[in-house]
Design an enzyme around this catalytic site. Structure first.
Site, short mmCIF file in Angstrom:
data_model
loop_
_atom_site.label_atom_id
_atom_site.label_comp_id
_atom_site.label_asym_id
_atom_site.label_seq_id
_atom_site.Cartn_x
_atom_site.Cartn_y
_atom_site.Cartn_z
N CYS A 1 0.81 -1.18 0.00
CA CYS A 1 0.00 0.00 0.00
C CYS A 1 0.86 1.25 0.00
O CYS A 1 0.39 2.27 -0.46
CB CYS A 1 -0.92 0.02 1.19
SG CYS A 1 -2.50 -0.78 0.96
N ARG B 1 -2.66 3.12 5.38
CA ARG B 1 -3.06 2.50 4.11
C ARG B 1 -3.22 0.98 4.25
O ARG B 1 -3.73 0.34 3.35
CB ARG B 1 -2.03 2.84 3.03
CG ARG B 1 -1.94 4.33 2.74
CD ARG B 1 -0.80 4.66 1.81
NE ARG B 1 -1.01 4.14 0.47
CZ ARG B 1 -1.68 4.77 -0.49
NH1 ARG B 1 -2.22 5.94 -0.25
NH2 ARG B 1 -1.81 4.24 -1.69
N TRP C 1 0.83 -5.13 1.52
CA TRP C 1 -0.37 -5.89 1.90
C TRP C 1 -0.44 -7.08 0.95
O TRP C 1 -0.61 -6.92 -0.24
CB TRP C 1 -1.60 -5.00 1.77
CG TRP C 1 -2.87 -5.62 2.24
CD1 TRP C 1 -3.04 -6.69 3.04
CD2 TRP C 1 -4.19 -5.15 1.94
NE1 TRP C 1 -4.37 -6.94 3.25
CE2 TRP C 1 -5.09 -6.01 2.59
CE3 TRP C 1 -4.69 -4.09 1.17
CZ2 TRP C 1 -6.47 -5.84 2.49
CZ3 TRP C 1 -6.06 -3.93 1.09
CH2 TRP C 1 -6.93 -4.80 1.74
N ASN D 1 3.64 -0.69 -6.09
CA ASN D 1 2.22 -0.79 -5.77
C ASN D 1 1.47 -1.08 -7.06
O ASN D 1 1.76 -0.47 -8.09
CB ASN D 1 1.67 0.51 -5.17
CG ASN D 1 2.12 0.73 -3.75
OD1 ASN D 1 2.62 -0.18 -3.11
ND2 ASN D 1 1.93 1.94 -3.27
N GLY D 2 0.48 -1.97 -7.00
CA GLY D 2 -0.32 -2.26 -8.18
C GLY D 2 -0.37 -3.74 -8.47
O GLY D 2 -0.10 -4.59 -7.61
N GLU E 1 -24.39 4.35 6.47
CA GLU E 1 -23.07 4.80 6.89
C GLU E 1 -22.78 4.40 8.33
O GLU E 1 -21.66 3.99 8.67
CB GLU E 1 -22.96 6.31 6.72
CG GLU E 1 -21.67 6.94 7.22
CD GLU E 1 -20.41 6.45 6.52
OE1 GLU E 1 -19.32 6.78 6.99
OE2 GLU E 1 -20.51 5.71 5.51
N LYS F 1 -19.59 2.02 9.42
CA LYS F 1 -18.57 2.39 10.40
C LYS F 1 -18.39 1.30 11.46
O LYS F 1 -17.28 0.96 11.85
CB LYS F 1 -18.94 3.72 11.08
CG LYS F 1 -18.72 4.92 10.21
CD LYS F 1 -17.25 5.16 9.97
CE LYS F 1 -16.96 5.77 8.62
NZ LYS F 1 -17.24 5.00 7.43
N GLU G 1 -16.58 -1.69 9.83
CA GLU G 1 -15.19 -1.41 9.45
C GLU G 1 -14.23 -1.50 10.62
O GLU G 1 -13.14 -2.08 10.49
CB GLU G 1 -15.08 0.00 8.85
CG GLU G 1 -15.58 0.13 7.43
CD GLU G 1 -15.39 1.55 6.92
OE1 GLU G 1 -14.82 1.70 5.82
OE2 GLU G 1 -15.81 2.49 7.60
N HIS H 1 -40.25 -6.80 4.91
CA HIS H 1 -39.99 -7.60 3.71
C HIS H 1 -38.80 -8.53 3.88
O HIS H 1 -38.18 -8.93 2.88
CB HIS H 1 -39.79 -6.67 2.51
CG HIS H 1 -41.00 -5.86 2.18
ND1 HIS H 1 -42.04 -6.33 1.41
CD2 HIS H 1 -41.35 -4.61 2.56
CE1 HIS H 1 -42.97 -5.40 1.30
NE2 HIS H 1 -42.57 -4.34 2.00
N LYS I 1 -6.88 2.64 2.85
CA LYS I 1 -7.53 3.94 2.80
C LYS I 1 -8.07 4.22 1.41
O LYS I 1 -9.17 4.74 1.24
CB LYS I 1 -6.54 5.03 3.21
CG LYS I 1 -7.12 6.44 3.24
CD LYS I 1 -8.18 6.56 4.31
CE LYS I 1 -8.75 7.95 4.41
NZ LYS I 1 -9.95 8.00 5.26
#
Length: 610
Positions: free
Chosen positions: A4, A29, A76, A102-103, A483, A487, A490, A506, A605
């Protein structure tokens, strides 16, 4: 594939200190291993370790490599497991070239087979090591030639920082699809995945574009395009100061950033509201005739930015005559959306580097739509790729779970909706003044909620051991429920789902029992009575009820087991105040559970690869 964080430095300072400091500033990150490479006297020393940057720092302090040029990386794991061998930086077999990446290199199997057939053996399981061996094979003494050829052979995304053992005066960088920012100081130069790693040394930065090749030296930065032709690029002055990217006495960045939200709201509005009306004419390139020509608006985003967009969708519907569509970037880019030159497509991204959002923007551009970036980073790829740009003014956000950028996003999108409504004449002057007057008050109301944090913390500790939560909301409050659930998921790793409250019958009602707390966002708005009915349905099944409501709402207190009160506001602005206690609730639940709040597991991030 790797994430990252990349940092590189060349100059007069002790490079180990700069690299380790930069890696610490990029820890948010997400990563599972870290490493550095230091070039000194035509030898490159590589030190890598599984775990935290602090673990790497202990090893580095014992070995104390000397030098003024080097690169560092936090990894990572994806290609290849978590191990010191797979950690970055990587080198070719002769350690002539050492690089951090990175990538994702999509054709690395093909390249690896090609190199293996030539007798090359590989030490790691990564796609990155393939790049180092390929660079060694094609290098003919001219780095620019080698790097332009390398560009032609690599498919996928990459940000690369490269050391050449025989070149003690330069760091080389390449970028395609993964962000890389360059910093020019006095007698020093840096590269990094994100601005916080550079801030201690310079606020003058250059953002690399896809295909760019850069040469960093203490004397300056040179750039070429993918064909090897020299190019000049605009530099940006970063308004953020170093203290904005530091913890400032708070136990976590996330808590600091929650407490900064009143200031974010205030800063985002400042200078954009005059005489009861929003004026963005000094910032946006689009003129009044262009705005009057828009018939539709598409808002495209991911994650928290998507929930901010869902809130904005509801005010665009109320205040303008535009046909509104909101979509997740990873879906929008593959759908047959009807996009035309009279469509305004707004791309919302805190970093401006989200891979799916950038791909969706390319699609909109090819379809002839007018594109607008709403982002926190002025020189980001998204900001530079769109026709227009609106800055959040939130300052650097370090915590992985977005809080203050969410506040900046909804504030910016509300301002955009009011500005378009003014140009199109869909709101009276009196209504515009009523709305802008209340917007100006929101920062103070947010700060009032923050003063109530101790009671929110007490409630969070009571519920920290539950394993499932259900969040409900209607109208403006439905995206707030989404949201709030995000949170909690996460940062505390508790399973939480959010639904439009009217959908409870339902299906979700089957989940409700005494072990499933129900969090209901219930401001006194036009759907208040219906929301109370949903609370009664949950209460009848003996679920603990936590409600978020306006100050003085005694009826809500009689229906719910616990109420988190917020100052009252106009219905349109309720998300600004109702989201704050949900952020604080998630934070304190995670703290009670001992979770890694600023760097939750498996998350980064900014998601810069698909």
């Amino acid at each position: 594939m790797t994430l990252c964080g990349i940092v590189g430095y060349i100059g007069y300072r002790d490079v180990c200190g700069v690299l380790l400091d930069g890696l610490k500033r990029l820890e948010y990150r997400g990563y599972d291993s870290a490493g550095i490479a230091v070039l000194n006297n035509k030898e490159i020393e590589i030190i890598k370790e599984v775990g935290k940057v602090s673990d790497l720092e202990r090893i580095v302090s014992n070995r104390a490599p000397k030098g003024n040029i080097g690169i560092g990386h936090t990894r990572w794991a994806t290609h290849g497991g978590v191990s010191a061998v797979n950690a970055h930086p990587h080198s070719d077999g002769y350690k002539r070239f050492v690089l951090a990446h990175n990538g994702i290199i999509e054709n690395y199997h093909e390249l690896k087979d090609e190199l293996s057939a030539q007798g090359i053996t590989f030490a790691s399981q990564t796609d990155t090591e393939v790049i180092a061996h390929l660079l060694y094979k094609v290098y003919d003494g001219n780095m620019l030639n080698a790097l332009t050829y390398l560009q032609s052979r690599l498919r996928g995304s990459y940000a690369l920082a490269i050391l050449n053992r025989d070149d003690t005066d330069h760091i080389y960088c390449m970028r395609k699809g993964s962000p890389l920012v360059l910093g020019q100081g006095d007698g020093e130069a840096l590269c990094a995945s994100d601005i916080p790693a550079i801030l201690p040394y310079t606020r003058k930065v250059i953002y690399m574009d896809d295909g760019d090749i850069a040469e960093l030296s203490p004397r300056g930065i040179k750039l070429w395009d993918e064909r090897g032709m020299p190019i000049e690029k605009k530099s940006f002055f970063i308004e953020w100061d170093l203290s904005m990217a530091e913890m400032g006495g708070y136990p976590h960045y996330m808590l600091k950033e929650i407490h900064e939200q009143g200031g974010v709201c205030r800063a985002t509005i400042k200078g954009r509201v005059h005489d009861g009306k929003v004026d963005l004419s000094g910032e946006l390139a689009m003129d009044e005739e262009t705005i009057k020509g828009f018939k539709a608006i598409h808002i495209v985003a991911c994650g928290t930015s998507y929930y901010a967009s869902l809130i904005a969708e509801r005010v665009f519907e109320r205040w303008t005559d535009l046909d509104i569509k909101v979509d997740i970037a990873s879906e929008y880019r593959y759908r047959d959306s009807k996009i035309s030159p009279d469509t305004l497509v707004v791309f919302v991204s805190q970093s401006g580097e989200t891979a799916d959002t950038l791909a969706a923007q390319r699609k909109a551009r090819e379809s002839g739509a007018y594109s607008l970036a709403v982002t926190n980073v002025q020189g980001s790829t998204l900001a530079r790729s769109c026709d227009d740009f609106l800055l959040l003014k939130a300052g650097p956000e370090i915590g992985v779970a977005a809080t203050k950028t969410f506040m900046g996003q909804i504030t910016s999108l509300y301002l955009l909706a009011l500005y378009i409504a003014k140009i199109k004449g869909t709101l009276s002057d009196q209504k515009q003044k009523e709305l802008t007057d209340e917007m100006i008050q929101l920062a103070y109301k947010i700060e009032t909620i923050l003063e109530r944090e101790p009671s929110i913390e007490d409630l969070a500790w009571k519920f920290a051991d539950y394993k499932n939560f259900l969040f409900l909301g209607r109208g403006m409050s439905f995206p707030v429920a989404l949201e709030g659930a995000l949170k909690l998921k996460e940062i505390s790793y508790i399973h939480a789902e959010a639904y439009a409250a009217g959908e409870m019958k339902h299906g979700p009602i089957a989940l409700i029992d005494p072990n499933v707390p129900v969090v209901v966002v219930a401001p006194k708005d036009s759907l208040y009575e219906k929301t109370l009915s949903n609370i009664q349905e949950a209460k009848a099944r003996h679920a603990p009820i936590i409600a978020v409501g306006f100050d003085g709402d005694e009826r809500l207190a009689s229906d719910a087991d616990h109420v988190l009160y917020v100052p009252s506001t106009l219905e349109e602005f309720s998300p600004f105040v109702t989201v704050v206690p949900l952020q604080l609730f998630a934070y304190h639940v995670a703290k009670k559970r001992g979770c890694e709040i600023d760097k939750p597991r498996n998350l980064a991030k900014s998601v810069t690869v698909e």
